[in-house]
Design a protein around this motif. Structure first.
Motif, PDB file in Angstrom:
ATOM      1  N   ASP A 195       0.845  -1.207   0.000  1.00 13.33           N
ATOM      2  CA  ASP A 195       0.000   0.000   0.000  1.00 13.33           C
ATOM      3  C   ASP A 195       0.879   1.256   0.000  1.00 13.33           C
ATOM      4  OD1 ASP A 195      -2.479   1.187  -0.084  1.00 13.33           O
ATOM      5  OD2 ASP A 195      -2.734   1.225   2.090  1.00 13.33           O
ATOM      6  N   LEU A 196       1.969   1.182   0.765  1.00 10.67           N
ATOM      7  CA  LEU A 196       2.918   2.307   0.796  1.00 10.67           C
ATOM      8  C   LEU A 196       3.568   2.480  -0.585  1.00 10.67           C
ATOM      9  CD1 LEU A 196       4.506   4.443   2.420  1.00 10.67           C
ATOM     10  CD2 LEU A 196       6.103   2.637   3.080  1.00 10.67           C
ATOM     11  N   ALA A 197       3.948   1.365  -1.213  1.00  9.99           N
ATOM     12  CA  ALA A 197       4.564   1.423  -2.550  1.00  9.99           C
ATOM     13  C   ALA A 197       3.594   2.045  -3.551  1.00  9.99           C
ATOM     14  CB  ALA A 197       4.966   0.022  -3.002  1.00  9.99           C
ATOM     15  N   ARG A 198       2.320   1.679  -3.460  1.00  9.58           N
ATOM     16  CA  ARG A 198       1.293   2.206  -4.365  1.00  9.58           C
ATOM     17  C   ARG A 198       1.175   3.727  -4.228  1.00  9.58           C
ATOM     18  NH1 ARG A 198      -3.123   4.187  -3.580  1.00  9.58           N
ATOM     19  NH2 ARG A 198      -3.077   3.637  -1.381  1.00  9.58           N
ATOM     20  N   ALA A 199       1.282   4.207  -2.988  1.00  8.87           N
ATOM     21  CA  ALA A 199       1.181   5.658  -2.766  1.00  8.87           C
ATOM     22  C   ALA A 199       2.465   6.375  -3.183  1.00  8.87           C
ATOM     23  CB  ALA A 199       0.881   5.934  -1.294  1.00  8.87           C
ATOM     24  N   LEU A 200       3.589   5.690  -3.035  1.00  5.04           N
ATOM     25  CA  LEU A 200       4.895   6.327  -3.246  1.00  5.04           C
ATOM     26  C   LEU A 200       5.311   6.379  -4.714  1.00  5.04           C
ATOM     27  CD1 LEU A 200       7.003   7.467  -1.302  1.00  5.04           C
ATOM     28  CD2 LEU A 200       8.088   5.210  -1.267  1.00  5.04           C
ATOM     29  N   VAL A 201       4.778   5.473  -5.518  1.00  7.78           N
ATOM     30  CA  VAL A 201       5.245   5.350  -6.902  1.00  7.78           C
ATOM     31  C   VAL A 201       4.982   6.625  -7.719  1.00  7.78           C
ATOM     32  CG1 VAL A 201       3.143   4.293  -7.873  1.00  7.78           C
ATOM     33  CG2 VAL A 201       5.384   3.713  -8.832  1.00  7.78           C
ATOM     34  N   ALA A 202       3.986   7.393  -7.318  1.00  9.87           N
ATOM     35  CA  ALA A 202       3.679   8.631  -8.041  1.00  9.87           C
ATOM     36  C   ALA A 202       4.568   9.791  -7.581  1.00  9.87           C
ATOM     37  CB  ALA A 202       2.208   8.981  -7.862  1.00  9.87           C
ATOM     38  N   ASP A 203       5.523   9.498  -6.703  1.00  5.31           N
ATOM     39  CA  ASP A 203       6.479  10.490  -6.227  1.00  5.31           C
ATOM     40  C   ASP A 203       5.797  11.700  -5.577  1.00  5.31           C
ATOM     41  OD1 ASP A 203       8.956  11.514  -5.754  1.00  5.31           O
ATOM     42  OD2 ASP A 203       9.209  12.386  -7.744  1.00  5.31           O
ATOM     43  N   PRO A 204       4.968  11.450  -4.570  1.00  7.01           N
ATOM     44  CA  PRO A 204       4.240  12.564  -3.942  1.00  7.01           C
ATOM     45  C   PRO A 204       5.162  13.497  -3.158  1.00  7.01           C
ATOM     46  CG  PRO A 204       3.966  10.572  -2.635  1.00  7.01           C
ATOM     47  CD  PRO A 204       4.708  10.162  -3.884  1.00  7.01           C
ATOM     48  N   LYS A 205       4.772  14.761  -3.067  1.00  7.09           N
ATOM     49  CA  LYS A 205       5.526  15.704  -2.225  1.00  7.09           C
ATOM     50  C   LYS A 205       5.118  15.505  -0.773  1.00  7.09           C
ATOM     51  CE  LYS A 205       5.199  19.270  -5.702  1.00  7.09           C
ATOM     52  NZ  LYS A 205       4.424  20.451  -6.025  1.00  7.09           N
ATOM     53  N   LEU A 206       3.845  15.165  -0.611  1.00  6.61           N
ATOM     54  CA  LEU A 206       3.288  14.968   0.732  1.00  6.61           C
ATOM     55  C   LEU A 206       2.611  13.601   0.760  1.00  6.61           C
ATOM     56  CD1 LEU A 206       2.356  16.067   3.532  1.00  6.61           C
ATOM     57  CD2 LEU A 206       0.364  17.028   2.369  1.00  6.61           C
ATOM     58  N   LEU A 207       3.008  12.799   1.743  1.00  9.24           N
ATOM     59  CA  LEU A 207       2.470  11.452   1.848  1.00  9.24           C
ATOM     60  C   LEU A 207       1.648  11.363   3.129  1.00  9.24           C
ATOM     61  CD1 LEU A 207       2.598   8.599   0.616  1.00  9.24           C
ATOM     62  CD2 LEU A 207       4.762   8.257   1.810  1.00  9.24           C
ATOM     63  N   LEU A 208       0.371  11.042   2.996  1.00  8.89           N
ATOM     64  CA  LEU A 208      -0.520  10.919   4.156  1.00  8.89           C
ATOM     65  C   LEU A 208      -0.697   9.439   4.452  1.00  8.89           C
ATOM     66  CD1 LEU A 208      -3.295  13.405   2.869  1.00  8.89           C
ATOM     67  CD2 LEU A 208      -1.316  13.960   4.306  1.00  8.89           C
ATOM     68  N   LEU A 209      -0.315   9.013   5.639  1.00  4.65           N
ATOM     69  CA  LEU A 209      -0.390   7.590   5.986  1.00  4.65           C
ATOM     70  C   LEU A 209      -1.362   7.401   7.147  1.00  4.65           C
ATOM     71  CD1 LEU A 209       3.478   6.782   5.946  1.00  4.65           C
ATOM     72  CD2 LEU A 209       1.840   6.570   4.063  1.00  4.65           C
ATOM     73  N   ASP A 210      -2.463   6.733   6.872  1.00  2.00           N
ATOM     74  CA  ASP A 210      -3.477   6.525   7.913  1.00  2.00           C
ATOM     75  C   ASP A 210      -3.222   5.191   8.605  1.00  2.00           C
ATOM     76  OD1 ASP A 210      -5.652   6.525   9.551  1.00  2.00           O
ATOM     77  OD2 ASP A 210      -7.089   7.093   7.999  1.00  2.00           O
ATOM     78  N   GLU A 211      -2.632   5.269   9.765  1.00  2.00           N
ATOM     79  CA  GLU A 211      -2.303   4.084  10.575  1.00  2.00           C
ATOM     80  C   GLU A 211      -1.537   3.011   9.790  1.00  2.00           C
ATOM     81  OE1 GLU A 211      -4.933   2.731  13.530  1.00  2.00           O
ATOM     82  OE2 GLU A 211      -6.167   4.531  13.497  1.00  2.00           O
ATOM     83  N   PRO A 212      -0.352   3.373   9.289  1.00  2.00           N
ATOM     84  CA  PRO A 212       0.408   2.400   8.486  1.00  2.00           C
ATOM     85  C   PRO A 212       0.877   1.192   9.281  1.00  2.00           C
ATOM     86  CG  PRO A 212       1.757   4.330   8.985  1.00  2.00           C
ATOM     87  CD  PRO A 212       0.360   4.662   9.422  1.00  2.00           C
ATOM     88  N   MET A 213       0.808   1.282  10.623  1.00  2.00           N
ATOM     89  CA  MET A 213       1.298   0.168  11.438  1.00  2.00           C
ATOM     90  C   MET A 213       0.169  -0.519  12.211  1.00  2.00           C
ATOM     91  SD  MET A 213       4.723   2.045  12.651  1.00  2.00           S
ATOM     92  CE  MET A 213       4.762   3.614  11.864  1.00  2.00           C
ATOM     93  N   ALA A 214      -1.063  -0.176  11.875  1.00  2.00           N
ATOM     94  CA  ALA A 214      -2.196  -0.785  12.598  1.00  2.00           C
ATOM     95  C   ALA A 214      -2.169  -2.296  12.431  1.00  2.00           C
ATOM     96  CB  ALA A 214      -3.505  -0.221  12.058  1.00  2.00           C
ATOM     97  N   GLY A 215      -2.440  -3.000  13.500  1.00  2.00           N
ATOM     98  CA  GLY A 215      -2.547  -4.461  13.439  1.00  2.00           C
ATOM     99  C   GLY A 215      -1.210  -5.180  13.350  1.00  2.00           C
ATOM    100  N   MET A 216      -0.104  -4.455  13.479  1.00  3.08           N
ATOM    101  CA  MET A 216       1.207  -5.107  13.376  1.00  3.08           C
ATOM    102  C   MET A 216       1.755  -5.445  14.757  1.00  3.08           C
ATOM    103  SD  MET A 216       3.255  -2.937  10.520  1.00  3.08           S
ATOM    104  CE  MET A 216       2.747  -2.936   8.814  1.00  3.08           C
ATOM    105  N   ASN A 217       2.606  -6.482  14.797  1.00  4.63           N
ATOM    106  CA  ASN A 217       3.302  -6.739  16.060  1.00  4.63           C
ATOM    107  C   ASN A 217       4.481  -5.766  16.174  1.00  4.63           C
ATOM    108  OD1 ASN A 217       5.553  -7.766  14.677  1.00  4.63           O
ATOM    109  ND2 ASN A 217       4.660  -9.832  14.628  1.00  4.63           N
ATOM    110  N   GLN A 218       5.150  -5.790  17.343  1.00  2.68           N
ATOM    111  CA  GLN A 218       6.169  -4.788  17.618  1.00  2.68           C
ATOM    112  C   GLN A 218       7.302  -4.834  16.594  1.00  2.68           C
ATOM    113  OE1 GLN A 218       5.108  -2.685  19.788  1.00  2.68           O
ATOM    114  NE2 GLN A 218       6.869  -1.339  19.509  1.00  2.68           N
ATOM    115  N   GLU A 219       7.674  -6.038  16.193  1.00  3.49           N
ATOM    116  CA  GLU A 219       8.775  -6.187  15.230  1.00  3.49           C
ATOM    117  C   GLU A 219       8.380  -5.604  13.868  1.00  3.49           C
ATOM    118  OE1 GLU A 219      11.097  -9.941  13.390  1.00  3.49           O
ATOM    119  OE2 GLU A 219      10.250 -10.220  15.393  1.00  3.49           O
ATOM    120  N   GLU A 220       7.156  -5.896  13.436  1.00  2.00           N
ATOM    121  CA  GLU A 220       6.670  -5.366  12.148  1.00  2.00           C
ATOM    122  C   GLU A 220       6.567  -3.832  12.199  1.00  2.00           C
ATOM    123  OE1 GLU A 220       3.701  -8.883  10.491  1.00  2.00           O
ATOM    124  OE2 GLU A 220       3.018  -7.631  12.151  1.00  2.00           O
TER     125      GLU A 220
END
Ligand SMILES: Nc1ncnc2c1ncn2[C@@H]1O[C@H](COP(=O)(O)OP(=O)(O)OP(=O)(O)O)[C@@H](O)[C@H]1O
Length: 255
Positions: free
Chosen positions: A162-187
């Protein structure tokens, strides 16, 4: 470096519920800004105002010096605002590469399906899109999964797609809505490292929502705390952590 994003007195209500209440803050170019606050504080609504999903009832939003009143999400993407969602907005039955290419669909001359299924009119554009997708896939360490169908991948990897999909367009500003939700501490640590690397390598300004205060304090340069649609603190992580109002509104509560 100046500001890339400014909000002045932004308010948004849903049938009397004030999701955002005269909210003002600024995000500097190149920083990682974290939005924290209890459930319902208005964090997702705020991202939705910034990329044009919602229109604020009052106040001003300035992106890269230009004021916008009502902006269509597609126009926001064109201006350089990328976005991920709390619940992945991925095409579950398509491959990683196809999903990343979808992040460029709004930027091309050929239409999305033509790009995906490789019968595009514009071969040059298709090649350049594929090269960009390959670069981002490699950068995010997703090469081994390039042709894998997204729904078969572990959740943590899907969040990275999902991050790659947002980043591929080379945005100046990247808005990430809970990119770590549901992950364990290591992830979470791994995702945090990836976000910091994106910020360092591409100079992308990042505004992210994250509940894990430990992660936020280690990753963000700037923290804005919301409660009931109001800003209760705004500053460097170490200052915010010690702010009595923040401790009362958020850090002191079990989340
Ligand atoms: N589409 C909508 N329709 C009605 N009310 C909404 C809508 N979106 C948000 N709200 C309300 O606005 C307030 C702020 O919600 P929002 O989702 O922005 O908070 P949040 O801080 O992102 O919460 P969470 O951490 O749970 O995602 C809440 O009271 C919520 O119920």
């Amino acid at each position: 470096m100046g500001e890339i994003l400014e909000l002045h007195d932004v308010s948004l209500s849903f049938k009397g519920v004030k999701a955002l209440n005269a909210l003002s803050f600024k995000v500097r170019k190149g920083e990682i800004c974290a939005l924290i606050g209890p459930n319902g504080a208005g964090k997702s609504s705020l991202l939705n105002v910034i990329n044009g999903v919602y229109r604020a009832q009052s106040g001003d939003v300035l992106f890269d010096g230009t004021r916008f009143e009502s902006i269509h999400p597609r126009k926001a993407a064109h201006l350089g605002i990328g976005r991920t969602f709390q619940h992945n907005a991925l095409f579950r039955r398509l491959s990683v590469q196809e999903n990343v290419l979808a992040g460029l669909a709004r930027h091309g001359r050929t239409v999305f399906l033509e790009n995906i299924f490789r019968f595009g009119r514009d071969t040059e554009e298709r090649h350049s899109f594929e090269a960009r997708a390959r670069r981002i896939i490699a950068f995010l360490g997703l090469e081994a999964h390039r042709d894998t169908i997204v729904s078969t991948l572990p959740y943590g990897i899907q969040k990275r797609v999902d991050l790659a999909r947002a980043l591929v367009a080379d945005p100046k500003l990247l808005l990430l809505d809970e990119p770590m939700a549901g992950m364990n501490q290591e992830e979470k640590q791994e995702m945090s490292r990836v976000i910091a690397e994106v910020n360092r390598t591409f100079g992308t300004t990042v505004v992210l929502i994250e509940h894990d205060v430990g992660i936020v304090m280690g990753l963000a340069h700037h923290v804005v705390v919301l409660d009931y649609g109001r800003k209760v603190a705004d500053g460097a992580p170490e200052d915010v952590r010690n702010d009595p109002e923040v401790i009362a509104a958020y850090l002191g509560t079990v989340h």
